[in-house]
Design a protein around this motif. Structure first.
Motif, PDB file in Angstrom:
ATOM      1  N   LEU A 183       0.838  -1.195   0.000  1.00 52.55           N
ATOM      2  CA  LEU A 183       0.000   0.000   0.000  1.00 52.55           C
ATOM      3  C   LEU A 183       0.872   1.243   0.000  1.00 52.55           C
ATOM      4  CD1 LEU A 183      -2.563  -0.930   2.788  1.00 52.55           C
ATOM      5  CD2 LEU A 183      -3.032  -0.823   0.348  1.00 52.55           C
ATOM      6  N   VAL A 184       0.413   2.264  -0.717  1.00 56.72           N
ATOM      7  CA  VAL A 184       1.048   3.581  -0.651  1.00 56.72           C
ATOM      8  C   VAL A 184      -0.043   4.595  -0.340  1.00 56.72           C
ATOM      9  CG1 VAL A 184       2.920   2.985  -2.236  1.00 56.72           C
ATOM     10  CG2 VAL A 184       0.826   4.001  -3.144  1.00 56.72           C
ATOM     11  N   LYS A 185       0.347   5.705   0.280  1.00 54.77           N
ATOM     12  CA  LYS A 185      -0.654   6.716   0.581  1.00 54.77           C
ATOM     13  C   LYS A 185      -0.037   8.104   0.604  1.00 54.77           C
ATOM     14  CE  LYS A 185      -0.593   6.972   5.594  1.00 54.77           C
ATOM     15  NZ  LYS A 185      -1.393   7.001   6.779  1.00 54.77           N
ATOM     16  N   TYR A 186      -0.912   9.088   0.415  1.00 56.70           N
ATOM     17  CA  TYR A 186      -0.556  10.493   0.543  1.00 56.70           C
ATOM     18  C   TYR A 186      -1.275  11.038   1.763  1.00 56.70           C
ATOM     19  CZ  TYR A 186       1.048  10.411  -4.287  1.00 56.70           C
ATOM     20  OH  TYR A 186       1.717  10.125  -5.445  1.00 56.70           O
ATOM     21  N   ASP A 187      -0.593  11.935   2.449  1.00 53.60           N
ATOM     22  CA  ASP A 187      -1.192  12.647   3.566  1.00 53.60           C
ATOM     23  C   ASP A 187      -0.530  14.017   3.611  1.00 53.60           C
ATOM     24  OD1 ASP A 187      -2.808  13.148   5.748  1.00 53.60           O
ATOM     25  OD2 ASP A 187      -2.155  11.390   6.862  1.00 53.60           O
ATOM     26  N   TYR A 188      -1.007  14.885   4.482  1.00 50.93           N
ATOM     27  CA  TYR A 188      -0.420  16.217   4.585  1.00 50.93           C
ATOM     28  C   TYR A 188      -0.698  16.803   5.949  1.00 50.93           C
ATOM     29  CZ  TYR A 188      -5.071  18.329   4.033  1.00 50.93           C
ATOM     30  OH  TYR A 188      -6.376  18.699   4.210  1.00 50.93           O
ATOM     31  N   ASP A 189       0.064  17.833   6.266  1.00 48.16           N
ATOM     32  CA  ASP A 189      -0.247  18.669   7.416  1.00 48.16           C
ATOM     33  C   ASP A 189       0.072  20.104   7.022  1.00 48.16           C
ATOM     34  OD1 ASP A 189       2.520  19.145   7.867  1.00 48.16           O
ATOM     35  OD2 ASP A 189       2.653  17.524   9.301  1.00 48.16           O
ATOM     36  N   PHE A 190      -0.402  21.035   7.827  1.00 45.13           N
ATOM     37  CA  PHE A 190      -0.177  22.431   7.492  1.00 45.13           C
ATOM     38  C   PHE A 190      -0.058  23.270   8.753  1.00 45.13           C
ATOM     39  CE2 PHE A 190      -4.727  22.085   7.945  1.00 45.13           C
ATOM     40  CZ  PHE A 190      -5.113  23.276   8.543  1.00 45.13           C
ATOM     41  N   THR A 191       0.598  24.395   8.595  1.00 46.84           N
ATOM     42  CA  THR A 191       0.662  25.416   9.621  1.00 46.84           C
ATOM     43  C   THR A 191       0.159  26.703   8.978  1.00 46.84           C
ATOM     44  OG1 THR A 191       2.878  26.230   9.090  1.00 46.84           O
ATOM     45  CG2 THR A 191       2.745  24.325  10.579  1.00 46.84           C
ATOM     46  N   ARG A 192       0.238  27.778   9.690  1.00 48.11           N
ATOM     47  CA  ARG A 192      -0.138  29.065   9.108  1.00 48.11           C
ATOM     48  C   ARG A 192       0.807  29.450   7.975  1.00 48.11           C
ATOM     49  NH1 ARG A 192       0.080  33.759  12.583  1.00 48.11           N
ATOM     50  NH2 ARG A 192      -1.134  34.653  10.902  1.00 48.11           N
ATOM     51  N   TYR A 193       1.990  28.860   7.945  1.00 49.29           N
ATOM     52  CA  TYR A 193       3.050  29.296   7.042  1.00 49.29           C
ATOM     53  C   TYR A 193       3.343  28.345   5.893  1.00 49.29           C
ATOM     54  CZ  TYR A 193       3.631  32.082  11.213  1.00 49.29           C
ATOM     55  OH  TYR A 193       3.378  32.895  12.289  1.00 49.29           O
ATOM     56  N   ASP A 194       2.975  27.081   6.032  1.00 47.20           N
ATOM     57  CA  ASP A 194       3.347  26.123   4.992  1.00 47.20           C
ATOM     58  C   ASP A 194       2.434  24.902   4.964  1.00 47.20           C
ATOM     59  OD1 ASP A 194       4.174  24.386   7.087  1.00 47.20           O
ATOM     60  OD2 ASP A 194       6.227  25.090   6.978  1.00 47.20           O
ATOM     61  N   VAL A 195       2.619  24.113   3.907  1.00 45.79           N
ATOM     62  CA  VAL A 195       1.918  22.840   3.728  1.00 45.79           C
ATOM     63  C   VAL A 195       2.984  21.781   3.443  1.00 45.79           C
ATOM     64  CG1 VAL A 195       0.335  21.531   2.259  1.00 45.79           C
ATOM     65  CG2 VAL A 195      -0.138  23.914   2.752  1.00 45.79           C
ATOM     66  N   LYS A 196       2.877  20.654   4.141  1.00 40.40           N
ATOM     67  CA  LYS A 196       3.820  19.560   3.935  1.00 40.40           C
ATOM     68  C   LYS A 196       3.050  18.345   3.444  1.00 40.40           C
ATOM     69  CE  LYS A 196       7.743  17.333   6.141  1.00 40.40           C
ATOM     70  NZ  LYS A 196       8.572  17.327   7.350  1.00 40.40           N
ATOM     71  N   VAL A 197       3.486  17.782   2.307  1.00 43.06           N
ATOM     72  CA  VAL A 197       2.853  16.622   1.698  1.00 43.06           C
ATOM     73  C   VAL A 197       3.743  15.412   1.928  1.00 43.06           C
ATOM     74  CG1 VAL A 197       1.988  15.612  -0.447  1.00 43.06           C
ATOM     75  CG2 VAL A 197       1.789  18.083  -0.067  1.00 43.06           C
ATOM     76  N   TYR A 198       3.109  14.314   2.346  1.00 42.45           N
ATOM     77  CA  TYR A 198       3.830  13.065   2.617  1.00 42.45           C
ATOM     78  C   TYR A 198       3.380  11.981   1.648  1.00 42.45           C
ATOM     79  CZ  TYR A 198       4.577  15.181   7.220  1.00 42.45           C
ATOM     80  OH  TYR A 198       4.921  16.021   8.242  1.00 42.45           O
ATOM     81  N   PHE A 199       4.341  11.230   1.157  1.00 38.58           N
ATOM     82  CA  PHE A 199       4.069   9.998   0.428  1.00 38.58           C
ATOM     83  C   PHE A 199       4.698   8.896   1.253  1.00 38.58           C
ATOM     84  CE2 PHE A 199       5.709   6.586  -2.178  1.00 38.58           C
ATOM     85  CZ  PHE A 199       4.546   6.162  -2.797  1.00 38.58           C
ATOM     86  N   SER A 200       3.916   7.892   1.602  1.00 38.03           N
ATOM     87  CA  SER A 200       4.476   6.799   2.400  1.00 38.03           C
ATOM     88  C   SER A 200       3.998   5.456   1.872  1.00 38.03           C
ATOM     89  CB  SER A 200       4.126   6.958   3.877  1.00 38.03           C
ATOM     90  OG  SER A 200       2.740   6.961   4.053  1.00 38.03           O
ATOM     91  N   ALA A 201       4.752   4.441   2.216  1.00 41.04           N
ATOM     92  CA  ALA A 201       4.444   3.078   1.792  1.00 41.04           C
ATOM     93  C   ALA A 201       4.633   2.161   2.991  1.00 41.04           C
ATOM     94  CB  ALA A 201       5.368   2.654   0.649  1.00 41.04           C
ATOM     95  N   ASN A 202       4.031   0.982   2.906  1.00 38.37           N
ATOM     96  CA  ASN A 202       4.233   0.012   3.989  1.00 38.37           C
ATOM     97  C   ASN A 202       5.432  -0.888   3.694  1.00 38.37           C
ATOM     98  OD1 ASN A 202       3.063  -1.509   1.961  1.00 38.37           O
ATOM     99  ND2 ASN A 202       1.615  -2.563   3.310  1.00 38.37           N
ATOM    100  N   PHE A 203       6.286  -0.441   2.806  1.00 41.31           N
ATOM    101  CA  PHE A 203       7.545  -1.092   2.458  1.00 41.31           C
ATOM    102  C   PHE A 203       8.517   0.030   2.111  1.00 41.31           C
ATOM    103  CE2 PHE A 203       4.862  -0.711  -1.244  1.00 41.31           C
ATOM    104  CZ  PHE A 203       5.697  -0.157  -2.201  1.00 41.31           C
ATOM    105  N   PRO A 204       9.808  -0.214   2.055  1.00 42.77           N
ATOM    106  CA  PRO A 204      10.743   0.862   1.717  1.00 42.77           C
ATOM    107  C   PRO A 204      10.433   1.475   0.340  1.00 42.77           C
ATOM    108  CG  PRO A 204      11.915  -0.985   2.651  1.00 42.77           C
ATOM    109  CD  PRO A 204      10.501  -1.443   2.441  1.00 42.77           C
ATOM    110  N   VAL A 205      10.367   2.794   0.300  1.00 47.96           N
ATOM    111  CA  VAL A 205      10.024   3.500  -0.938  1.00 47.96           C
ATOM    112  C   VAL A 205      11.027   3.184  -2.046  1.00 47.96           C
ATOM    113  CG1 VAL A 205       9.687   5.787  -1.970  1.00 47.96           C
ATOM    114  CG2 VAL A 205       8.817   5.326   0.326  1.00 47.96           C
TER     115      VAL A 205
END
Length: 172
Positions: free
Chosen positions: A94-116
């Protein structure tokens, strides 16, 4: 005498509570002027967080309000998909995208359940290399209940159909 004192205390308490007011300021043009769309075009999620997660961070052109919310959409070739989203590559992979944000920026994550690093070239190109995202800033005063998974409906509800799409700078 105790009953009169109790009634008098209750009456004074209720009167005091009734005199408290809360003033709320609502700018009717808030949604029109502050809802924004940013595009993160053709960027590679190149910061390695660990063996299973890559990321990239983009800065807003100016800080958003603390009360604002941020939605992230990923371009899938023919439509925008709301993030977080997961994809099954077959088997247990499985692979997935997620993100978080602050007032100043947005961070996008790509992760897998195995080494990318174990992604095939085609999978790497599809999920990590040159990805396009859109960031939609939803004002804290936005009160319409809706399903934000439909990008076009979200943009329409926020009155952004003809708004310019700004770009964000990649944080180095």
């Amino acid at each position: 005498m105790k009953k009169i004192a109790l009634l008098l205390t209750a009456f004074i308490s209720l009167t005091a509570l009734q005199s408290c007011t809360i003033e709320e300021y609502y700018d009717e043009n808030y949604n029109e002027g502050y809802s924004q769309v940013f595009e993160l075009p053709n960027e590679t999620l190149s910061t390695q967080e660990d063996a299973y997660t890559y990321s990239a961070t983009w800065n807003f052109t100016k800080p958003i309000y603390n009360s604002d919310n941020v939605l992230l959409y990923r371009w899938q070739g023919n439509s925008w998909t709301l993030v977080p989203v997961s994809y099954n590559l077959g088997g247990n992979d499985l692979v997935k995208y997620d993100y978080d944000f602050t007032r100043y920026d947005v961070k996008v994550y790509f992760s897998a359940n195995f080494p990318v690093a174990e992604l095939s070239s085609a999978e790497y190109n599809e999920f990590v290399y040159r990805q396009t995202f859109r960031v939609v800033v939803v004002p804290g005063g936005f009160q319409q209940k809706m399903n934000f998974s439909d990008y076009n409906a979200t943009i329409s509800a926020l009155g952004l159909e003809n708004a310019p799409i700004k770009t964000m700078t990649l944080k180095k």
